[in-house]
Design a protein around this motif. Structure first.
Motif, PDB file in Angstrom:
ATOM      1  N   LEU A 319       0.803  -1.227   0.000  1.00  0.00           N
ATOM      2  CA  LEU A 319       0.000   0.000   0.000  1.00  0.00           C
ATOM      3  C   LEU A 319       0.837   1.279   0.000  1.00  0.00           C
ATOM      4  O   LEU A 319       0.312   2.363  -0.216  1.00  0.00           O
ATOM      5  CB  LEU A 319      -0.933   0.005   1.222  1.00  0.00           C
ATOM      6  CG  LEU A 319      -2.166  -0.901   1.125  1.00  0.00           C
ATOM      7  CD1 LEU A 319      -2.846  -1.010   2.469  1.00  0.00           C
ATOM      8  CD2 LEU A 319      -3.143  -0.379   0.079  1.00  0.00           C
TER       9      LEU A 319
ATOM     10  N   ALA B  49      -1.885   6.501   7.309  1.00  0.00           N
ATOM     11  CA  ALA B  49      -2.475   5.789   6.183  1.00  0.00           C
ATOM     12  C   ALA B  49      -1.651   6.000   4.927  1.00  0.00           C
ATOM     13  O   ALA B  49      -0.908   6.978   4.818  1.00  0.00           O
ATOM     14  CB  ALA B  49      -3.908   6.274   5.967  1.00  0.00           C
ATOM     15  N   GLN B  54      -7.937   5.262   2.427  1.00  0.00           N
ATOM     16  CA  GLN B  54      -7.584   4.375   3.542  1.00  0.00           C
ATOM     17  C   GLN B  54      -7.616   5.155   4.865  1.00  0.00           C
ATOM     18  O   GLN B  54      -8.032   4.627   5.897  1.00  0.00           O
ATOM     19  CB  GLN B  54      -6.186   3.799   3.282  1.00  0.00           C
ATOM     20  CG  GLN B  54      -5.808   2.634   4.163  1.00  0.00           C
ATOM     21  CD  GLN B  54      -6.626   1.390   3.870  1.00  0.00           C
ATOM     22  OE1 GLN B  54      -6.955   1.121   2.718  1.00  0.00           O
ATOM     23  NE2 GLN B  54      -6.985   0.657   4.903  1.00  0.00           N
ATOM     24  N   LEU B  57     -11.054   5.309   6.192  1.00  0.00           N
ATOM     25  CA  LEU B  57     -11.443   4.024   6.784  1.00  0.00           C
ATOM     26  C   LEU B  57     -10.887   3.884   8.202  1.00  0.00           C
ATOM     27  O   LEU B  57     -11.592   3.489   9.131  1.00  0.00           O
ATOM     28  CB  LEU B  57     -10.866   2.909   5.906  1.00  0.00           C
ATOM     29  CG  LEU B  57     -11.838   1.795   5.601  1.00  0.00           C
ATOM     30  CD1 LEU B  57     -12.429   2.037   4.211  1.00  0.00           C
ATOM     31  CD2 LEU B  57     -11.129   0.463   5.639  1.00  0.00           C
TER      32      LEU B  57
END
Ligand SMILES: [Fe+2]
Ligand SMILES: [Fe+2]
Lengths: 331, 122
Positions: A319, B49, B54, B57
């Motif tokens: 990510l 994040a 994200q 979230l």
């Protein structure tokens, strides 16, 4: 949960003879005046190196304690005795991890990266609360942790929330709000056993017997005489002595165990005429041995944590945004 | 290592050294929540994040799992511009700033004086 009321001995030994050496005295005076006026220190403010160092150490240890503290209780999620208990326990454990997050953030504002803090936990360099190096061997242990360990932590955290460092106070305020649920669900589960069958009461008494000493250790050894303590108190890094916090805890919680017809395994545990709780020597050697890595579960706790970091790595790496910036959280 | 926890015995806990690399914890985002429609969004803290979606979230998990919340914003911390506390004197109102406050304008005395004068001159 779980602040650390103690100044770990290693750190005390590392303490320089003059912790203020090389500081700008004019800045220091303004800094101390601000604290004396009851104003908070914010991350961008000038602060003595020793203030920064001690706060990082303290908040970081607090954060690690939340993370590791989730492990003994987490053990029991799959074996909670009812759906309601399971839901409460899952919620509590999630809160504890949330607390770790809030605290790591607060520590980061002082300039230490989250990665560096986690690495110091994984290598054993950073400490965390001694109580989590003991196993939760029965369901009764979970109730004792939820009520008494969280109760002890609340005493510590409510006091520290009045400290001088803004980000830590803000994190603690949020944490204390959630802790009231931890305490309540712990008390409920503990009372449920206490008013239950003979076997349930015996299981609870056994848990109280085993957790008594770690609980007495929780606030750390007596530190009234420490010179180091005085500076930290003046700077409102440390808000009360270990003995005072422990005494406040005993005063609040011993009666709540005794009213159930149960007790701690210490005939000397009693409030004296001056209102001070007395107790038997809790074997501080055991405390130091545990803090320094030789308690019953230290190796396991860190090994599990390392496993979690290793196995989560691919997700974190997949990510990563290549343009991400290394900055400190704002507050 | 034999654990009391069967879950621990099922995995292979790692006893040797492990390290996180710098950057693996991503970057911070500041979180603002709105408790109910009509309220301001208020800063509540931050999350780490890899991107804004994200971050939202994580913000929901961290700051929205209890109590009322109808909306949240996240802002990359790196994108926030702020004053420095060292410059706090720019906010000091040492000089008289009555001219920009409601209390700086008092008409009642003037009106009363005027009315009195009108009555007397009759
Ligand atoms: Fe907690
Ligand atoms: Fe807790």
């Amino acid at each position: 949960m779980y602040g650390n009321g103690y100044i770990s001995p290693e750190e005390t030994a590392k303490q320089k003879p003059d912790p203020l050496a090389g500081e700008d005295l004019q800045q220091l005076a303004l800094f101390e005046e601000r604290i004396a006026r009851g104003e908070k220190i914010e991350p961008q403010d000038w602060m003595p190196k020793e203030y920064r160092r001690q706060l990082i150490r303290m908040i970081e240890q607090h954060a690690h304690s939340e993370v590791i503290g989730a492990l003994p209780e987490g053990t029991w999620i799959t074996r909670a005795p009812s759906m309601k208990r399971k839901l409460a326990l899952i919620a509590k454990v999630q809160d504890e991890i949330g607390h770790a997050h809030l605290l790591y953030n607060a520590a980061e504002t002082l300039g230490k990266s989250r990665e560096a803090m986690i690495n110091d936990l994984l290598s054993g360099k950073s400490k965390y609360s001694n109580v989590f190096n003991y196993p939760a061997t029965t369901w009764a242990d979970v109730t004792v942790i939820g009520f008494l360990i969280d109760g002890a932590a609340i005493v510590n955290q409510v006091i520290n929330a009045k400290g001088s460092y803004g980000p830590y106070c803000r994190a603690l305020e949020r944490i204390c709000y959630e802790e009231s649920f931890h305490l309540k669900q712990g008390h409920d589960a503990l009372v449920h056993l206490a008013v239950g069958t003979k076997e349930q009461r015996a299981m609870l008494q056994d848990a109280l017997n085993r957790w008594y000493r770690p609980i007495i250790h929780f606030f750390g050894p007596s530190d009234k005489a420490s010179v180091h303590g005085t500076l930290l108190m003046k700077w409102k890094v440390k808000m009360a002595s270990n003995d005072d916090m422990r005494n406040q805890f005993l005063d609040q919680y011993v009666p709540k165990i005794r009213e159930l017809g149960l007790d701690f395994p210490d005939p000397k545990l009693n409030k004296n005429a001056e209102g001070v709780w007395e107790f038997s020597d809790p074997n501080w050697d055991e405390f130091f041995a545990t803090i320094n890595g030789n308690g019953p579960c230290n190796a396991e706790r860190l090994a599990v944590r390392r496993w979690a970091e290793e196995h989560g790595r691919w997700v974190r790496k997949a990510l990563i945004n290549p343009s991400q910036k290394q900055v400190l959280p704002l507050s | 290592m034999k654990s009391f926890d069967p879950r621990v015995n099922r995995i292979k806990p790692i006893e040797e050294k492990t390290e996180m690399n710098i950057g693996e914890a991503w970057e911070p985002y500041e979180v603002f929540h709105q408790k109910k429609r009509g309220d301001h969004h208020i800063h509540v803290g931050s999350v780490h994040a890899p991107n804004a979606a994200q971050a939202l979230l994580f913000a929901k998990e961290q700051y929205g799992r209890r109590q009322n919340c109808v909306n949240m914003w996240v802002v990359r911390t790196a994108d926030v511009t702020q004053f420095q506390y060292d410059d706090a004197d720019i906010f000091e109102t040492a000089i008289d700033k009555e001219y920009r406050e409601a209390y700086g304008f008092k008409v009642r005395d003037k009106i009363n004086a005027y009315k009195k004068q009108q009555t007397e001159s009759k």
